[in-house]
Design an enzyme around this catalytic site. Structure first.
Site, PDB file in Angstrom:
ATOM      1  N   HIS A  10     -21.850 -18.425 -29.949  1.00  0.00           N
ATOM      2  CA  HIS A  10     -21.818 -17.953 -28.424  1.00  0.00           C
ATOM      3  C   HIS A  10     -22.855 -19.300 -27.833  1.00  0.00           C
ATOM      4  O   HIS A  10     -23.369 -18.722 -26.700  1.00  0.00           O
ATOM      5  CB  HIS A  10     -21.837 -16.851 -28.023  1.00  0.00           C
ATOM      6  CG  HIS A  10     -21.293 -16.451 -26.571  1.00  0.00           C
ATOM      7  ND1 HIS A  10     -20.420 -16.976 -26.046  1.00  0.00           N
ATOM      8  CD2 HIS A  10     -21.811 -15.565 -25.652  1.00  0.00           C
ATOM      9  CE1 HIS A  10     -20.263 -16.507 -24.751  1.00  0.00           C
ATOM     10  NE2 HIS A  10     -21.127 -15.636 -24.697  1.00  0.00           N
TER      11      HIS A  10
ATOM     12  N   HIS B 236     -26.956 -19.644 -24.038  1.00  0.00           N
ATOM     13  CA  HIS B 236     -25.719 -18.923 -23.142  1.00  0.00           C
ATOM     14  C   HIS B 236     -25.861 -19.698 -21.830  1.00  0.00           C
ATOM     15  O   HIS B 236     -26.260 -18.997 -20.686  1.00  0.00           O
ATOM     16  CB  HIS B 236     -25.893 -17.547 -22.902  1.00  0.00           C
ATOM     17  CG  HIS B 236     -24.790 -16.813 -22.342  1.00  0.00           C
ATOM     18  ND1 HIS B 236     -24.622 -16.725 -20.692  1.00  0.00           N
ATOM     19  CD2 HIS B 236     -23.817 -16.164 -22.786  1.00  0.00           C
ATOM     20  CE1 HIS B 236     -23.337 -16.164 -20.777  1.00  0.00           C
ATOM     21  NE2 HIS B 236     -22.966 -15.740 -21.929  1.00  0.00           N
TER      22      HIS B 236
ATOM     23  N   ASP C 209     -19.729  -9.694 -26.440  1.00  0.00           N
ATOM     24  CA  ASP C 209     -20.598 -10.915 -26.370  1.00  0.00           C
ATOM     25  C   ASP C 209     -22.093 -10.671 -26.161  1.00  0.00           C
ATOM     26  O   ASP C 209     -22.324  -9.689 -25.852  1.00  0.00           O
ATOM     27  CB  ASP C 209     -20.077 -11.630 -25.152  1.00  0.00           C
ATOM     28  CG  ASP C 209     -18.671 -12.206 -25.406  1.00  0.00           C
ATOM     29  OD1 ASP C 209     -18.122 -12.072 -26.505  1.00  0.00           O
ATOM     30  OD2 ASP C 209     -18.580 -13.330 -24.766  1.00  0.00           O
ATOM     31  N   ASP C 210     -22.876 -11.746 -26.488  1.00  0.00           N
ATOM     32  CA  ASP C 210     -24.122 -11.822 -26.015  1.00  0.00           C
ATOM     33  C   ASP C 210     -25.282 -11.213 -26.832  1.00  0.00           C
ATOM     34  O   ASP C 210     -26.615 -11.392 -26.592  1.00  0.00           O
ATOM     35  CB  ASP C 210     -24.263 -11.445 -24.516  1.00  0.00           C
ATOM     36  CG  ASP C 210     -23.318 -12.234 -23.578  1.00  0.00           C
ATOM     37  OD1 ASP C 210     -23.037 -13.309 -24.068  1.00  0.00           O
ATOM     38  OD2 ASP C 210     -23.549 -11.796 -22.367  1.00  0.00           O
TER      39      ASP C 210
ATOM     40  N   HIS D 128     -19.660  -6.498 -23.749  1.00  0.00           N
ATOM     41  CA  HIS D 128     -20.893  -7.179 -23.844  1.00  0.00           C
ATOM     42  C   HIS D 128     -21.870  -5.943 -24.538  1.00  0.00           C
ATOM     43  O   HIS D 128     -21.476  -5.006 -24.254  1.00  0.00           O
ATOM     44  CB  HIS D 128     -21.501  -7.416 -22.536  1.00  0.00           C
ATOM     45  CG  HIS D 128     -20.890  -8.638 -22.056  1.00  0.00           C
ATOM     46  ND1 HIS D 128     -19.755  -8.380 -20.910  1.00  0.00           N
ATOM     47  CD2 HIS D 128     -21.075  -9.913 -21.956  1.00  0.00           C
ATOM     48  CE1 HIS D 128     -19.338  -9.688 -21.039  1.00  0.00           C
ATOM     49  NE2 HIS D 128     -20.172 -10.433 -21.088  1.00  0.00           N
TER      50      HIS D 128
END
Length: 255
Positions: free
Chosen positions: A127, A131, A76-77, A223
């Site tokens: 995503h 965020h 993620d991210d 991540h």
């Protein structure tokens, strides 16, 4: 699903820039939704018709397409210019495919990395633009903008490859956001094992958490952005061959 609020100062710094991009993108995007105010209203996105976009299930996916012993690695991210290449090198070394859940502004800033992720055979996941872990408390118009503009940013950065999934920041799904994502061919994506690597608890702790909680289901959360990800890299270096030796195979979340 846990909210990821601790240790995320990187997002605070990003929000100002992200909101600026967001406001511009909202006006310019042909994918901006014409949303109502009721959470049970169906999204009506003014998307350019595309024959290859087919609606998928709006239930949150957790299982693996690799079967009973399958494991899904989700990252993620990012993409991040320091850590994403290291993650890609490691996945390539062990022959593992993963799903990269990308923040729209990050994809827009690093299109070369998005293309590398695709070239290595990994899958893309929307995503959101910035965020925002409180998305489920925001109006439908805001949720639409966050999902659809991120979809556009990621698709443009990849050179035309669309994200196959949508993961709400911090698990902040709503019935509306799930339905909207599904209407765009993006399966809502959850996780079974939160390794808490973003808190940097130590490499061995991350590995132990993954092994201890794997019985909860096959989708593991890591991540590649938001801070120093040295521990994540080292945890994956230990965990991937260990999972293989235990008879696990690596797959993608069901779509």
């Amino acid at each position: 699903m846990a909210r990821h609020n601790g240790g995320r100062g990187w997002y605070g710094k990003m929000v100002g820039a992200a909101l600026g991009v967001t406001i511009l993108a909202t006006g310019a995007s042909v994918w901006t939704a014409q949303a109502g105010t009721s959470d049970d209203a169906k999204p009506k996105a003014s998307a350019t018709p595309s024959s290859d976009i087919k609606r998928v299930a709006d239930t949150i996916a957790h299982s693996s397409d690799a079967g009973a012993h399958g494991v899904n690695i989700t990252i993620d991210d990012g993409p991040d210019p320091v850590w994403t290449p290291k993650v890609l090198d490691l996945l390539r070394e062990y022959g593992v495919k993963a799903t990269f859940c990308m923040v729209g502004t990050q994809a827009q800033a690093h299109p070369d990395l998005v293309k590398k992720v695709v070239a290595d055979g990994h899958r893309l996941c929307d995503h959101s633009v910035s965020h925002d872990t409180s998305m489920d408390k925001k109006p439908q118009s805001y949720q639409s903008q966050q999902i659809l503009d991120a979809e556009r940013m990621i698709t443009e950065a990849s050179g035309g490859v669309r994200p196959m999934y949508y993961r709400a920041p911090g698990g902040a799904f709503t019935p509306y956001s799930r339905d909207l994502a599904a209407s765009r061919g993006m399966r809502p994506l959850g996780w079974n094992v939160d390794t808490k690597d973003f808190e940097r608890p130590g490499t061995d702790v991350i590995v132990a958490t993954a092994e201890r909680e794997l019985h909860n289901g096959p989708t593991l959360l890591f991540h590649d952005a938001g801070g120093d990800r040295t521990q994540t890299i080292e945890a994956l270096r230990k965990l991937l061959p260990r999972l293989k030796s235990e008879g696990h195979t690596f797959g993608f979340p069901v779509h």
